[in-house]
Design an enzyme around this catalytic site. Structure first.
Site, PDB file in Angstrom:
ATOM      1  N   HIS A  56      78.433 -85.014 -61.364  1.00 46.34           N
ATOM      2  CA  HIS A  56      79.711 -84.641 -61.988  1.00 46.34           C
ATOM      3  C   HIS A  56      80.510 -83.808 -60.989  1.00 46.34           C
ATOM      4  O   HIS A  56      80.603 -82.599 -61.090  1.00 46.34           O
ATOM      5  CB  HIS A  56      79.507 -83.889 -63.298  1.00 46.34           C
ATOM      6  CG  HIS A  56      78.479 -82.812 -63.238  1.00 46.34           C
ATOM      7  ND1 HIS A  56      77.141 -83.074 -63.249  1.00 46.34           N
ATOM      8  CD2 HIS A  56      78.590 -81.471 -63.173  1.00 46.34           C
ATOM      9  CE1 HIS A  56      76.472 -81.939 -63.203  1.00 46.34           C
ATOM     10  NE2 HIS A  56      77.323 -80.953 -63.143  1.00 46.34           N
ATOM     11  N   ARG A  70      68.327 -86.401 -66.825  1.00 43.04           N
ATOM     12  CA  ARG A  70      68.625 -85.262 -67.687  1.00 43.04           C
ATOM     13  C   ARG A  70      69.155 -85.769 -69.016  1.00 43.04           C
ATOM     14  O   ARG A  70      70.010 -86.644 -69.064  1.00 43.04           O
ATOM     15  CB  ARG A  70      69.647 -84.322 -67.051  1.00 43.04           C
ATOM     16  CG  ARG A  70      69.952 -83.116 -67.950  1.00 43.04           C
ATOM     17  CD  ARG A  70      70.802 -82.071 -67.272  1.00 43.04           C
ATOM     18  NE  ARG A  70      72.193 -82.454 -67.146  1.00 43.04           N
ATOM     19  CZ  ARG A  70      73.218 -81.589 -67.215  1.00 43.04           C
ATOM     20  NH1 ARG A  70      72.984 -80.311 -67.421  1.00 43.04           N
ATOM     21  NH2 ARG A  70      74.451 -82.006 -67.058  1.00 43.04           N
ATOM     22  N   GLU A  74      70.367 -72.483 -69.743  1.00 38.42           N
ATOM     23  CA  GLU A  74      71.783 -72.505 -69.386  1.00 38.42           C
ATOM     24  C   GLU A  74      72.553 -71.267 -69.805  1.00 38.42           C
ATOM     25  O   GLU A  74      73.420 -70.801 -69.073  1.00 38.42           O
ATOM     26  CB  GLU A  74      72.442 -73.753 -69.984  1.00 38.42           C
ATOM     27  CG  GLU A  74      71.835 -75.048 -69.467  1.00 38.42           C
ATOM     28  CD  GLU A  74      72.420 -76.277 -70.125  1.00 38.42           C
ATOM     29  OE1 GLU A  74      73.479 -76.744 -69.676  1.00 38.42           O
ATOM     30  OE2 GLU A  74      71.821 -76.759 -71.110  1.00 38.42           O
ATOM     31  N   ASP A  99      77.099 -72.576 -67.213  1.00 37.41           N
ATOM     32  CA  ASP A  99      77.295 -72.199 -68.610  1.00 37.41           C
ATOM     33  C   ASP A  99      76.961 -70.742 -68.862  1.00 37.41           C
ATOM     34  O   ASP A  99      77.576 -70.104 -69.716  1.00 37.41           O
ATOM     35  CB  ASP A  99      76.460 -73.106 -69.521  1.00 37.41           C
ATOM     36  CG  ASP A  99      77.082 -74.484 -69.670  1.00 37.41           C
ATOM     37  OD1 ASP A  99      78.238 -74.575 -70.111  1.00 37.41           O
ATOM     38  OD2 ASP A  99      76.427 -75.476 -69.326  1.00 37.41           O
ATOM     39  N   ARG A 158      73.710 -74.931 -59.148  1.00 35.40           N
ATOM     40  CA  ARG A 158      74.878 -74.199 -58.668  1.00 35.40           C
ATOM     41  C   ARG A 158      76.057 -75.144 -58.483  1.00 35.40           C
ATOM     42  O   ARG A 158      75.902 -76.299 -58.133  1.00 35.40           O
ATOM     43  CB  ARG A 158      74.580 -73.522 -57.318  1.00 35.40           C
ATOM     44  CG  ARG A 158      73.355 -72.650 -57.304  1.00 35.40           C
ATOM     45  CD  ARG A 158      72.920 -72.305 -55.892  1.00 35.40           C
ATOM     46  NE  ARG A 158      73.803 -71.330 -55.263  1.00 35.40           N
ATOM     47  CZ  ARG A 158      74.328 -71.495 -54.054  1.00 35.40           C
ATOM     48  NH1 ARG A 158      74.114 -72.603 -53.380  1.00 35.40           N
ATOM     49  NH2 ARG A 158      75.081 -70.559 -53.541  1.00 35.40           N
ATOM     50  N   ARG A 173      83.702 -77.949 -70.813  1.00 37.40           N
ATOM     51  CA  ARG A 173      82.631 -77.864 -69.821  1.00 37.40           C
ATOM     52  C   ARG A 173      82.978 -76.819 -68.767  1.00 37.40           C
ATOM     53  O   ARG A 173      84.140 -76.498 -68.530  1.00 37.40           O
ATOM     54  CB  ARG A 173      82.405 -79.221 -69.174  1.00 37.40           C
ATOM     55  CG  ARG A 173      81.945 -80.277 -70.158  1.00 37.40           C
ATOM     56  CD  ARG A 173      81.394 -81.495 -69.445  1.00 37.40           C
ATOM     57  NE  ARG A 173      81.133 -82.574 -70.386  1.00 37.40           N
ATOM     58  CZ  ARG A 173      80.057 -82.650 -71.167  1.00 37.40           C
ATOM     59  NH1 ARG A 173      79.145 -81.701 -71.115  1.00 37.40           N
ATOM     60  NH2 ARG A 173      79.900 -83.654 -72.001  1.00 37.40           N
TER      61      ARG A 173
END
Length: 945
Positions: free
Chosen positions: A163, A434, A561, A601, A639, A776
């Site tokens: 992402h 994931r 998270e 997060d 990271r 996000r």
């Protein structure tokens, strides 16, 4: 404490004291020599860009660019606003392109000069680290046996994620790399004078081609496109970086009498594209298999290229050198299995056994690639079933050389090829999977409801009951599904299809293709138990019994998270490893338990101070529990590129981990603009990987215990508790204000980011109410950065530091900054974010775009910014930011002079775009110009997400 003890403590603290190299945190040049060379390159490239702009758009447009740039640097902006308001949409597109292209050129030439600066030293990072290890061996503080053990499990694995925040197209990156190569050739003092006209013409041509290249993707990338981007960088690294980097590791370790075995894997690579399913509906099992196929096709091509190069080089003849009986026997087997190959090469190479062997290796690799592409069956001896078979062949060649006394050749090309193969395997990178924990519980609800044995439906069980049920299930070894059963339910079918895909991948490509299944939103041990039970159903796991060992084809990793999850990470791991069935699964994976730590997060949830500190504390707890259970932890640091998402220099981050938490293996994500900034230029890629690998080696070997007494550590911990707690309180006071979300959406182009086609993953979580929790972390950071507030990288730090100072801990803060790597790295990253924050520019966004009813929040932001700036300067002993690096400060100021007009243009375009009624079609040129400003600002600031 006695005076003598106190003196010893002070000496220990002083021994760790150092000033950080701020250029490392800025990823810029700091020497006057390189700054002068950089300025010269920028002037040349800027002039060529101006010529290209004039050729394609006319001299009037170049005049407008210069006028906007000049007006943007003046304190009064009325004339600038009037000028931009009068610019039509098509002209705005060209304006945005001009400033964006400038930053792209500045970035690539800065990367070039940064590489020249960092490599102009007598001793590289690996040599320095190994030198310190050698001193520890000499003074007796390090046991050689321990060093050998750690080296056996040493593994730095950068993971290229799926992402990205990278806003630059690969076509643009290719052009920029060619430009950098040409600039380097022009600046080379060994260049013949007659070459200059040709190179200057080539540079002008490339800059013109850059202007002709569209910066924006036409469509949103698919996961396979993201995989191709990762492959693009991995190809460069494998071909141009890995062989010499690992040869340098071998050379430096030899200086202290250490030899890595050929099968050692100190450097490997990971990938998420095609495996990260959490929140991305575009990643299906079919896509996962397609991506794995792409990676293996590219990986096998890479190894074949290496084999072919070595084949032409290894001309050793049996008339001159002996070979082992083992090699001769293997050649006989190869000739029998591959008679056509043997007949083709024996006439010329009959007395050149290494060439002969490599010819067979090459053919087996080509046949492996063909087998994987067409899905045919493995043929023993004619292709490779997995990486281990290839490694055995390469080691066989080297062992024969060494047996004949040819150490020089044995440590040459064949070792470099072997090391490259161990780094990339057959598929360049190992894919992680994931998935969200809720998916697994929904699947088990389907299975248990079908069986009908629970008095309370699975979905209605509270967590303790679910833990007890799944713990029993892990120990029972009974199936929850039967063969031929098709009515499993939607959720169960989806999970089992995914796990079946993993099994297919392992059967086809070998055990390295997928190693870890990561469970996001892990709240308790039932979230891990659930996926292990499902993996058992898919035939991936056998949990064994008290008398029979378990088997596990993949491992399972919780992802912590939020701050709350990080706080409970230690107790959760203890409970997990205390379960007999799960502990047997970990034993089956070599007693290695992977844990993923989420920076994004947790920072969005509680602010950077609380996030960084809680991750640090979690690692300490995990370290202690892992040791107690006899397990090696492989920590996976999730990271981002920006400080607000855990970014910053990798080497500094590794060295700031808690002592003893790194014991050989570590995984760290690399994503977004970090990839292009680190790896576009192979020389800089080599340096960045060497810095990280050296840090992992040194931290694993030398930072196993703390030498400082408990009272000093307790004082530092207590001070950091106060900084983090007060910082979290200030941060949450802001983000929980009802006006914060409308302020953020108005003051930043976050809604427009979704149109940029920079990633396959949706920017918001599905099904949410539109609040902060639904956004996000990537667009959260990216948005604040665009308007130069960059709030996630510093907000709350000032309140935290002030609270500690007011509690009488001023001297302790200074001591921590000087001698505690964690705190020094933390504050250095914050300082760099503050240097890139510009609230004067941000005020333009607020004034033009933010509704009056929430605009007052900007004063809260200003107050905390002033407080953070004051407190950071106080702790670091500076009067201005970057005081110790005036050259770097000038470099950033130069960037600002070109960023200001882009911000002004973006503000104008946002106002224009948002003035269009919802029912009306937006002006496509305005949208395009707006997206180009987003692209340009991302390029100008670099570490944006």
């Amino acid at each position: 404490m006695s005076t003598q003890g106190r003196t010893t403590t002070e000496q220990l603290i002083e021994a760790d004291r150092r000033e950080p190299n701020v250029a490392t945190f800025a990823a810029g040049v700091s020497s006057a020599q390189q700054h002068a060379a950089l300025r010269a390159s920028v002037r040349q490239l800027g002039a060529l860009l101006g010529e290209a702009l004039t050729r394609h758009e006319g001299p009037e447009l170049l005049d407008l660019v210069e006028r906007v740039r000049r007006l943007a640097r003046q304190p009064e902006d009325d004339e600038l606003r009037a000028t931009l308001a009068g610019v039509d949409a098509k002209t705005a597109v060209v304006l945005a392109r001009a400033f964006t292209a400038y930053f792209q050129l500045v970035n690539v030439t800065e990367q070039l000069h940064r590489w020249q600066e960092v490599t102009a030293v007598d001793e590289g990072p690996l040599a320095s680290a190994v030198g310190r290890i050698g001193h520890a061996l000499e003074d007796g503080s390090l046991d050689r046996g321990l060093l050998v053990q750690v080296l056996q499990r040493l593994e730095y694995r950068p993971v290229f994620t799926a992402h990205p925040t990278e806003a630059t197209r690969r076509s643009v990156t290719d052009q920029l790399r060619r430009i950098a190569d040409t600039v380097q050739a022009i600046e080379d003092p060994r260049r013949p004078a007659a070459e200059l006209p040709r190179l200057q013409h080539r540079l002008a041509e490339l800059v013109d081609l850059l202007w002709q290249t569209d910066e924006l993707r036409i469509v949103r990338p698919e996961p396979t496109d993201e995989a191709r981007t990762a492959i693009y960088y991995l190809h460069t690294i494998a071909a141009s970086v890995v062989p010499e980097l690992l040869a340098e590791l071998d050379r430096t370790l030899a200086t202290i009498g250490i030899e890595l075995p050929p099968e050692a894997r100190p450097l490997r690579f990971g990938a998420w594209a095609g495996g990260d399913r959490d929140g991305n509906p575009n990643v299906t099992p079919a896509v996962t298999l397609e991506v794995i196929g792409l990676q293996h096709d590219a990986g096998l091509r890479e190894i074949v290229t290496g084999v072919e190069a070595l084949l032409s080089e290894l001309s050793s003849s049996t008339r001159v050198v002996p070979v082992t009986d083992e090699l001769r026997a293997s050649l006989e087997r190869d000739a029998e299995a591959l008679p056509i190959t043997f007949n083709a090469v024996r006439r010329l190479n009959a007395e050149e056994p290494y060439r002969l062997k490599l010819s067979f290796v090459r053919v087996r690799l080509l046949r492996t690639r063909d087998r994987l592409a067409h899905g045919t069956a493995h043929e023993p001896g004619r292709d490779y079933a997995g990486f281990d078979e290839l490694l055995a062949d390469l080691v066989l060649i080297r062992d024969s050389m060494r047996a004949g006394g040819d150490e020089l050749t044995a440590d040459g090309g064949i070792l470099r090829l072997t090391r490259t193969a161990t780094a990339i395997g057959l598929g360049l990178a190992t894919l992680d999977i994931r998935e969200h924990s809720d998916k697994h519980h929904a699947a088990l609800a389907d299975l248990y409801d079908r069986i009908g044995e629970l008095e309370t439906p699975y979905a209605a069980l509270d967590r303790p009951a679910r833990i007890a049920l799944l713990s029993r299930e892990l120990g029972s070894r009974r199936p929850l599904t039967g063969t031929g059963v098709s009515d499993l339910g939607v959720a169960a079918s989806a999970s089992l299809e995914l796990l079946g895909t993993i099994r297919t991948a392992l059967d086809t490509y070998g055990p390295e293709v997928i190693e870890t299944y990561i469970v996001s939103m892990t709240h308790d041990i039932d979230d891990l138990f659930a996926v292990v039970v499902l993996a058992r159903e898919a035939g991936l796991v056998d949990t064994g019994s008290e008398t029979a060992p378990a088997s596990a084809r993949i491992g399972f990793a919780p992802l912590f998270e939020t701050v709350a999850e990080l706080e409970s990470a230690g107790p959760l791991l203890d409970a997990l490893l205390s379960d007999p069935a799960y502990r047997r699964v970990v034993a089956a994976r070599g007693d290695v338990q992977e844990i993923m730590l989420g920076y994004s997060d947790s920072s969005k949830d509680a602010g950077i101070a609380a996030s960084q500190w809680q991750i640090h504390r979690a690692q300490r707890a995990l370290r202690d529990i892992g040791r107690r259970h006899g397990v090696v932890l492989r920590l996976f640091h999730g990271r981002g590129g920006s400080v607000g998402r855990g970014g910053g220099p990798t080497g500094e981050a590794v060295m700031s981990q808690p002592y003893g938490s790194l014991d050989g293996p570590i995984k760290i994500t690399e994503q977004g603009e970090v990839l292009s900034d680190k790896y576009t230029l192979p020389g800089l890629g080599r340096f960045n990987l060497e810095v990280a690998l050296a840090a992992v080696l040194e931290a694993s070997v030398l930072h196993r215990t703390s030498l400082l007494p408990k009272d000093v550590l307790d004082s530092w911990n207590g001070t950091m508790d106060l900084v983090a707690g007060s910082g979290q309180q200030a941060y949450r006071g802001l983000v929980r204000d009802p006006g914060l979300v409308p302020f953020f959406v108005s003051a930043t182009p976050v809604d427009e980011l979704g149109k940029m086609n920079i990633g396959s993953r949706p920017a918001k979580r599905p099904g949410g109410a539109g609040g902060l929790e639904d956004l996000r972390a990537i667009p959260w950071v990216f948005g604040w950065t665009q308007s130069r507030i960059i709030l996630p990288g510093w907000f709350g730090v000032g309140s935290g530091l002030a609270a500690a100072r007011e509690d009488g801990r001023r001297d302790t803060l200074r001591e921590m900054y000087g001698s505690w790597a964690f705190f020094r790295t933390f504050l250095s990253n914050v300082q760099m974010t503050l240097a890139k924050t510009d609230l004067d520019i941000a005020a333009g966004y607020v004034h033009e775009l933010v509704p009056a009813e929430v605009a007052g929040l900007f004063e809260t932001i200003r107050e905390e910014h002033a407080r953070t700036l004051e407190e950071v300067l106080r702790v670091t002993g500076q009067s201005v930011l970057l005081e110790s690096a005036p050259t770097l400060r000038r470099t950033l100021e130069l960037r600002d002079s070109y960023l200001a007009p882009l911000h002004a243009l973006q503000t104008s375009l946002l106002a224009r775009s948002r003035s269009v009624p919802d029912e009306a079609d937006p002006d496509p040129d305005v949208q395009r110009a707006l997206l180009l400003t987003i692209n340009g600002i991302a390029a100008g600031l670099r570490n944006t997400g």
